[in-house]
Design a protein around this motif. Structure first.
Motif, PDB file in Angstrom:
ATOM      1  N   LYS A  43     -26.667  -2.575   0.848  1.00  0.00           N
ATOM      2  CA  LYS A  43     -27.071  -1.986   2.130  1.00  0.00           C
ATOM      3  C   LYS A  43     -28.576  -2.112   2.388  1.00  0.00           C
ATOM      4  N   ALA A  44     -29.298  -2.676   1.428  1.00  0.00           N
ATOM      5  CA  ALA A  44     -30.752  -2.787   1.572  1.00  0.00           C
ATOM      6  C   ALA A  44     -31.117  -3.959   2.476  1.00  0.00           C
ATOM      7  N   GLU A  45     -32.048  -3.743   3.395  1.00  0.00           N
ATOM      8  CA  GLU A  45     -32.505  -4.809   4.272  1.00  0.00           C
ATOM      9  C   GLU A  45     -33.614  -5.632   3.633  1.00  0.00           C
ATOM     10  N   ILE A  46     -34.300  -5.045   2.663  1.00  0.00           N
ATOM     11  CA  ILE A  46     -35.364  -5.750   1.935  1.00  0.00           C
ATOM     12  C   ILE A  46     -35.172  -5.503   0.441  1.00  0.00           C
ATOM     13  N   TYR A  60     -35.524 -11.300   1.079  1.00  0.00           N
ATOM     14  CA  TYR A  60     -35.343 -11.258  -0.378  1.00  0.00           C
ATOM     15  C   TYR A  60     -36.572 -11.890  -1.010  1.00  0.00           C
ATOM     16  N   VAL A  61     -37.260 -11.126  -1.845  1.00  0.00           N
ATOM     17  CA  VAL A  61     -38.459 -11.615  -2.523  1.00  0.00           C
ATOM     18  C   VAL A  61     -38.122 -11.779  -4.007  1.00  0.00           C
ATOM     19  N   ALA A  62     -38.184 -13.006  -4.481  1.00  0.00           N
ATOM     20  CA  ALA A  62     -37.848 -13.315  -5.875  1.00  0.00           C
ATOM     21  C   ALA A  62     -39.134 -13.504  -6.664  1.00  0.00           C
ATOM     22  N   CYS A  63     -39.417 -12.594  -7.570  1.00  0.00           N
ATOM     23  CA  CYS A  63     -40.666 -12.602  -8.334  1.00  0.00           C
ATOM     24  C   CYS A  63     -40.418 -13.095  -9.757  1.00  0.00           C
ATOM     25  N   GLY A  64     -40.868 -14.293 -10.061  1.00  0.00           N
ATOM     26  CA  GLY A  64     -40.697 -14.824 -11.413  1.00  0.00           C
ATOM     27  C   GLY A  64     -39.253 -15.100 -11.768  1.00  0.00           C
ATOM     28  N   ILE A  65     -38.458 -15.484 -10.774  1.00  0.00           N
ATOM     29  CA  ILE A  65     -37.032 -15.794 -10.994  1.00  0.00           C
ATOM     30  C   ILE A  65     -36.856 -17.299 -10.867  1.00  0.00           C
ATOM     31  N   SER A  66     -36.341 -17.933 -11.907  1.00  0.00           N
ATOM     32  CA  SER A  66     -36.221 -19.396 -11.904  1.00  0.00           C
ATOM     33  C   SER A  66     -35.141 -19.867 -10.936  1.00  0.00           C
ATOM     34  N   LYS A 114     -41.775  -0.949  -2.542  1.00  0.00           N
ATOM     35  CA  LYS A 114     -42.084   0.279  -1.802  1.00  0.00           C
ATOM     36  C   LYS A 114     -42.965  -0.007  -0.590  1.00  0.00           C
ATOM     37  N   ALA A 115     -43.937  -0.885  -0.753  1.00  0.00           N
ATOM     38  CA  ALA A 115     -44.834  -1.227   0.353  1.00  0.00           C
ATOM     39  C   ALA A 115     -44.080  -1.875   1.507  1.00  0.00           C
ATOM     40  N   LEU A 116     -43.037  -2.619   1.168  1.00  0.00           N
ATOM     41  CA  LEU A 116     -42.229  -3.290   2.186  1.00  0.00           C
ATOM     42  C   LEU A 116     -41.112  -2.394   2.720  1.00  0.00           C
ATOM     43  N   GLY A 117     -40.945  -1.215   2.106  1.00  0.00           N
ATOM     44  CA  GLY A 117     -39.852  -0.329   2.505  1.00  0.00           C
ATOM     45  C   GLY A 117     -38.516  -0.801   2.011  1.00  0.00           C
ATOM     46  N   GLY A 118     -38.514  -1.490   0.866  1.00  0.00           N
ATOM     47  CA  GLY A 118     -37.285  -2.048   0.319  1.00  0.00           C
ATOM     48  C   GLY A 118     -36.904  -1.458  -1.020  1.00  0.00           C
ATOM     49  N   GLU A 119     -35.985  -2.146  -1.691  1.00  0.00           N
ATOM     50  CA  GLU A 119     -35.474  -1.709  -2.992  1.00  0.00           C
ATOM     51  C   GLU A 119     -35.845  -2.724  -4.070  1.00  0.00           C
ATOM     52  N   LEU A 120     -35.973  -2.233  -5.290  1.00  0.00           N
ATOM     53  CA  LEU A 120     -36.210  -3.093  -6.445  1.00  0.00           C
ATOM     54  C   LEU A 120     -34.893  -3.699  -6.909  1.00  0.00           C
ATOM     55  N   GLY A 121     -34.899  -5.011  -7.128  1.00  0.00           N
ATOM     56  CA  GLY A 121     -33.764  -5.702  -7.725  1.00  0.00           C
ATOM     57  C   GLY A 121     -34.199  -6.376  -9.005  1.00  0.00           C
ATOM     58  N   ALA A 122     -33.261  -7.067  -9.665  1.00  0.00           N
ATOM     59  CA  ALA A 122     -33.605  -7.735 -10.926  1.00  0.00           C
ATOM     60  C   ALA A 122     -32.610  -8.838 -11.228  1.00  0.00           C
ATOM     61  N   SER A 123     -33.056  -9.793 -12.016  1.00  0.00           N
ATOM     62  CA  SER A 123     -32.167 -10.849 -12.502  1.00  0.00           C
ATOM     63  C   SER A 123     -31.519 -10.383 -13.809  1.00  0.00           C
ATOM     64  N   ARG A 124     -30.510 -11.112 -14.244  1.00  0.00           N
ATOM     65  CA  ARG A 124     -29.771 -10.703 -15.436  1.00  0.00           C
ATOM     66  C   ARG A 124     -30.628 -10.648 -16.699  1.00  0.00           C
TER      67      ARG A 124
END
Length: 306
Positions: free
Chosen positions: A186-189, A247-253, A211-221
């Motif tokens: 349900k997250a938009e960001i 969707y912002v992917a930080c350090g995800i191959s 948080k700055a973007l008003g979104g949620e933290l996600g993660a890779s496996r």
């Protein structure tokens, strides 16, 4: 070459992965024959022959019965490969079919190169090129690895029945998954942390951007497996499938399993030191930079604009 493609239904709905099977067959250059335990009023929009068994009679899943139905079709059509999606349905049923046919199985195919199957290895860090030693075989393709073909066509349906469908197993329905503490669907960001963030102490830096973007933290496996982030925030085939506006992917191959979970995102920003990382193939913008240098600067800039 001929392939038998096994479509899948869930709660009377044909799954979109059906059309990923079609793309796989086209890449292989194979003639397509279809199989499904499904519903006559909701057929796949594909050309060619479709062997259809009634799900109202045989259940949307029963490994004993569905295996026998598939073996009927194999005897009639003699395909080179029987192909499933690498789903809970496919990974349970495929080895049963392979064992019955006494042929090799190749699982979780992500590409086809010159008729050879490409499968991930070492948590998708490496790729292997393989073929069944038995010639013919049973295959599963990774969901999301092949773009779905455009639904187009009307199959020639041949109905399947079993003389005796007795089974020690009975399909009783689906059970809702345990509620997650965070519903990323349900997250938009979503701002996701990958192995490239370096260490668990750096996760808060990624969370601050979310948080700055008003979104949620996600993660890779890999990040979840390492215990850096709770499993409830995992994106991918073994986590949550998401479709945010950003969707912002930080350090995800960009392993196929992760891409399958976020491929419907409207806009993808990827930050990675490797300009050739697979995530770049799906990103709208790829920033080639050190995550731990770029993310704090981006967070500060966003906050300054508020």
């Amino acid at each position: 070459m001929k392939v038998l493609l096994v479509a899948e239904y869930r709660e009377k709905e044909l799954l979109e992965s059906t059309y990923e099977l079609a793309t796989f067959a086209d890449k292989l250059g194979a003639e397509k024959v279809w199989f499904a335990v499904g519903y006559g009023d909701n057929l796949p929009k594909v050309g060619g022959k479709l062997y259809l068994a009634d799900a109202n009679k045989y259940g949307e899943y029963n490994p004993d019965v569905h295996k026998k139905l598939i073996l009927q079709v194999v005897e009639k059509e003699n395909p080179d490969y029987v192909v499933f999606v690498h789903s809970s349905y496919g990974w349970d049923l495929a080895p049963r079919v392979a064992a019955s046919l006494k042929v090799g199985q190749v699982s979780e195919i992500v590409d086809v190169v010159d008729g050879t199957f490409v499968v991930p290895a070492c948590n998708a860090k490496l790729r292997r090129f393989v073929k069944p030693a038995t010639g013919k075989g049973v295959l599963t393709i990774q969901a999301g690895a092949f773009p779905p073909a455009e639904p187009n066509g009307e199959p020639e349906v041949e109905e399947l029945t079993l003389d005796a469908s007795d089974s020690a197993l009975e399909f009783v329905g689906y059970e809702e998954a345990e509620a997650k503490s965070v519903d990323l669907t349900k997250a938009e960001i979503i701002v996701s942390a990958g192995r490239g963030v370096g260490k668990p102490d750096n996760i808060p830096v990624i969370e601050e951007l979310a948080k700055a973007l008003g979104g949620e933290l996600g993660a890779s496996r890999p990040v979840v497996d390492a215990g850096w982030v709770d499993h409830s925030r995992q994106v991918g085939t073994t986590g949550q499938t998401v479709a945010p506006k950003l969707y912002v992917a930080c350090g995800i191959s960009g392993a196929i399993q992760h891409l399958a979970g976020m491929k419907k995102s409207e806009f993808v920003l990827a930050i990675n030191t490797d300009k050739d990382a697979p995530i770049g193939e799906v990103a709208d913008v790829l920033v080639v930079a050190d995550v731990m240098q770029f993310v704090p600067a981006l967070t500060e800039k966003i906050r300054s604009l508020k």
